[in-house]
Design a protein around this motif. Structure first.
Motif, PDB file in Angstrom:
ATOM      1  N   GLY A   1      35.080  37.450  23.331  1.00 47.33           N
ATOM      2  CA  GLY A   1      34.172  37.945  24.364  1.00 47.33           C
ATOM      3  C   GLY A   1      34.923  38.108  25.669  1.00 47.33           C
ATOM      4  N   SER A   2      34.532  39.096  26.431  1.00 49.24           N
ATOM      5  CA  SER A   2      35.212  39.390  27.694  1.00 49.24           C
ATOM      6  C   SER A   2      34.215  39.495  28.833  1.00 49.24           C
ATOM      7  CB  SER A   2      35.981  40.710  27.592  1.00 49.24           C
ATOM      8  OG  SER A   2      36.967  40.643  26.598  1.00 49.24           O
ATOM      9  N   VAL A   3      34.709  39.231  30.028  1.00 51.07           N
ATOM     10  CA  VAL A   3      33.948  39.439  31.252  1.00 51.07           C
ATOM     11  C   VAL A   3      34.499  40.707  31.882  1.00 51.07           C
ATOM     12  CG1 VAL A   3      33.423  38.518  33.536  1.00 51.07           C
ATOM     13  CG2 VAL A   3      33.551  36.982  31.583  1.00 51.07           C
ATOM     14  N   VAL A   4      33.614  41.590  32.274  1.00 53.96           N
ATOM     15  CA  VAL A   4      34.025  42.842  32.923  1.00 53.96           C
ATOM     16  C   VAL A   4      33.833  42.678  34.428  1.00 53.96           C
ATOM     17  CG1 VAL A   4      33.608  45.315  33.089  1.00 53.96           C
ATOM     18  CG2 VAL A   4      33.346  44.159  30.888  1.00 53.96           C
ATOM     19  N   VAL A   5      34.905  42.898  35.168  1.00 53.22           N
ATOM     20  CA  VAL A   5      34.870  42.776  36.624  1.00 53.22           C
ATOM     21  C   VAL A   5      35.475  44.032  37.233  1.00 53.22           C
ATOM     22  CG1 VAL A   5      34.983  40.252  36.595  1.00 53.22           C
ATOM     23  CG2 VAL A   5      37.096  41.569  36.711  1.00 53.22           C
ATOM     24  N   PRO A   6      35.132  44.339  38.469  1.00 49.13           N
ATOM     25  CA  PRO A   6      35.728  45.508  39.131  1.00 49.13           C
ATOM     26  C   PRO A   6      37.249  45.348  39.264  1.00 49.13           C
ATOM     27  CG  PRO A   6      33.859  44.668  40.395  1.00 49.13           C
ATOM     28  CD  PRO A   6      34.149  43.663  39.322  1.00 49.13           C
ATOM     29  N   VAL A   7      37.947  46.447  39.180  1.00 48.87           N
ATOM     30  CA  VAL A   7      39.410  46.446  39.290  1.00 48.87           C
ATOM     31  C   VAL A   7      39.868  45.858  40.619  1.00 48.87           C
ATOM     32  CG1 VAL A   7      41.398  47.987  39.512  1.00 48.87           C
ATOM     33  CG2 VAL A   7      39.750  48.355  37.701  1.00 48.87           C
TER      34      VAL A   7
ATOM     35  N   PRO B   1      39.185  40.499  43.981  1.00 48.14           N
ATOM     36  CA  PRO B   1      40.317  39.594  44.216  1.00 48.14           C
ATOM     37  C   PRO B   1      40.548  38.677  43.014  1.00 48.14           C
ATOM     38  CG  PRO B   1      38.894  39.655  46.136  1.00 48.14           C
ATOM     39  CD  PRO B   1      38.191  40.414  45.046  1.00 48.14           C
ATOM     40  N   HIS B   2      41.802  38.358  42.759  1.00 45.31           N
ATOM     41  CA  HIS B   2      42.183  37.560  41.602  1.00 45.31           C
ATOM     42  C   HIS B   2      41.408  36.243  41.526  1.00 45.31           C
ATOM     43  CE1 HIS B   2      44.544  35.722  38.461  1.00 45.31           C
ATOM     44  NE2 HIS B   2      44.753  34.692  39.261  1.00 45.31           N
ATOM     45  N   THR B   3      41.228  35.581  42.661  1.00 46.33           N
ATOM     46  CA  THR B   3      40.529  34.290  42.644  1.00 46.33           C
ATOM     47  C   THR B   3      39.070  34.451  42.208  1.00 46.33           C
ATOM     48  OG1 THR B   3      40.109  34.486  45.010  1.00 46.33           O
ATOM     49  CG2 THR B   3      42.022  33.173  44.345  1.00 46.33           C
ATOM     50  N   CYS B   4      38.447  35.541  42.613  1.00 44.18           N
ATOM     51  CA  CYS B   4      37.057  35.802  42.201  1.00 44.18           C
ATOM     52  C   CYS B   4      36.995  36.130  40.705  1.00 44.18           C
ATOM     53  CB  CYS B   4      36.458  36.941  43.012  1.00 44.18           C
ATOM     54  SG  CYS B   4      36.174  36.537  44.737  1.00 44.18           S
ATOM     55  N   ALA B   5      37.940  36.945  40.250  1.00 42.93           N
ATOM     56  CA  ALA B   5      37.985  37.296  38.825  1.00 42.93           C
ATOM     57  C   ALA B   5      38.199  36.038  37.992  1.00 42.93           C
ATOM     58  CB  ALA B   5      39.091  38.310  38.562  1.00 42.93           C
ATOM     59  N   ALA B   6      39.088  35.157  38.446  1.00 47.90           N
ATOM     60  CA  ALA B   6      39.352  33.909  37.730  1.00 47.90           C
ATOM     61  C   ALA B   6      38.108  33.029  37.703  1.00 47.90           C
ATOM     62  CB  ALA B   6      40.528  33.175  38.363  1.00 47.90           C
TER      63      ALA B   6
ATOM     64  N   GLN C   1      35.783  34.397  35.085  1.00 47.03           N
ATOM     65  CA  GLN C   1      36.311  34.067  33.764  1.00 47.03           C
ATOM     66  C   GLN C   1      36.047  32.593  33.441  1.00 47.03           C
ATOM     67  OE1 GLN C   1      40.518  34.873  33.386  1.00 47.03           O
ATOM     68  NE2 GLN C   1      40.272  35.481  31.261  1.00 47.03           N
ATOM     69  N   ALA C   2      36.257  31.722  34.391  1.00 46.54           N
ATOM     70  CA  ALA C   2      36.030  30.296  34.175  1.00 46.54           C
ATOM     71  C   ALA C   2      34.544  29.994  33.937  1.00 46.54           C
ATOM     72  CB  ALA C   2      36.546  29.504  35.358  1.00 46.54           C
ATOM     73  N   ALA C   3      33.671  30.692  34.634  1.00 39.98           N
ATOM     74  CA  ALA C   3      32.245  30.448  34.512  1.00 39.98           C
ATOM     75  C   ALA C   3      31.723  30.777  33.112  1.00 39.98           C
ATOM     76  CB  ALA C   3      31.474  31.267  35.552  1.00 39.98           C
ATOM     77  N   PHE C   4      32.312  31.770  32.466  1.00 42.88           N
ATOM     78  CA  PHE C   4      31.853  32.191  31.150  1.00 42.88           C
ATOM     79  C   PHE C   4      32.753  31.724  30.025  1.00 42.88           C
ATOM     80  CE2 PHE C   4      29.779  35.153  34.025  1.00 42.88           C
ATOM     81  CZ  PHE C   4      28.492  35.160  33.528  1.00 42.88           C
TER      82      PHE C   4
END
Length: 135
Positions: free
Chosen positions: A113-119, A122-127, A130-133
């Motif tokens: 399973g993947s989380v889709v985030v805007p390109v 910021p890396h910290t927000c994307a991380a 990812q950690a939340a899910f």
């Protein structure tokens, strides 16, 4: 797309299915039976490797017989001992029917399973997403 979790996939069969008593099942064991898949709105996105293996095993799906929701699919399988479907572990855990059985595939098969985030997130927000899910 950020790969975030991995889940085991299971074959869901009627308790009357010939494979119901097995500890594992292979796709070839199910090839003569009808693969029931939820409608497009409820479909599980199978990994390409599993889709290819399903085709190689000779399993055919009939687009005119989509089952509706996952629960509709489970009900239909419970009443048809020659049909089956594929579900990930989290959905297997929610099955309350005594008419079906979940059997792990052999070889062990998973879906990621993947989380889709805007390109531009910021890396910290994307991380954090990812950690939340994640597992």
């Amino acid at each position: 797309m950020l790969p975030t979790w991995t889940e085991q996939l299971f074959a869901i069969v009627s308790v009357q299915h010939p494979a119901a008593g097995r500890s594992t099942v292979g796709l070839a064991d199910l090839a003569v039976d009808e693969l029931r898949i939820p409608s497009r709105d409820h479909a599980l996105f199978l990994p390409e490797a599993l889709t290819a293996a399903i085709r190689k095993a000779g399993v055919e799906t009939r687009a005119d017989r989509l089952a509706g929701t996952v629960q509709d699919t489970i009900v239909e399988i419970g009443f048809n001992p020659r049909s089956w479907t594929v579900l990930p572990g989290d959905q297997v855990a929610e099955i309350r029917s005594t008419r079906v059985r979940a059997i792990p595939f052999a070889p062990h098969t998973t879906i990621t399973g993947s989380v889709v985030v805007p390109v531009d997130l910021p890396h910290t927000c994307a991380a954090a997403h990812q950690a939340a899910f994640g597992d």
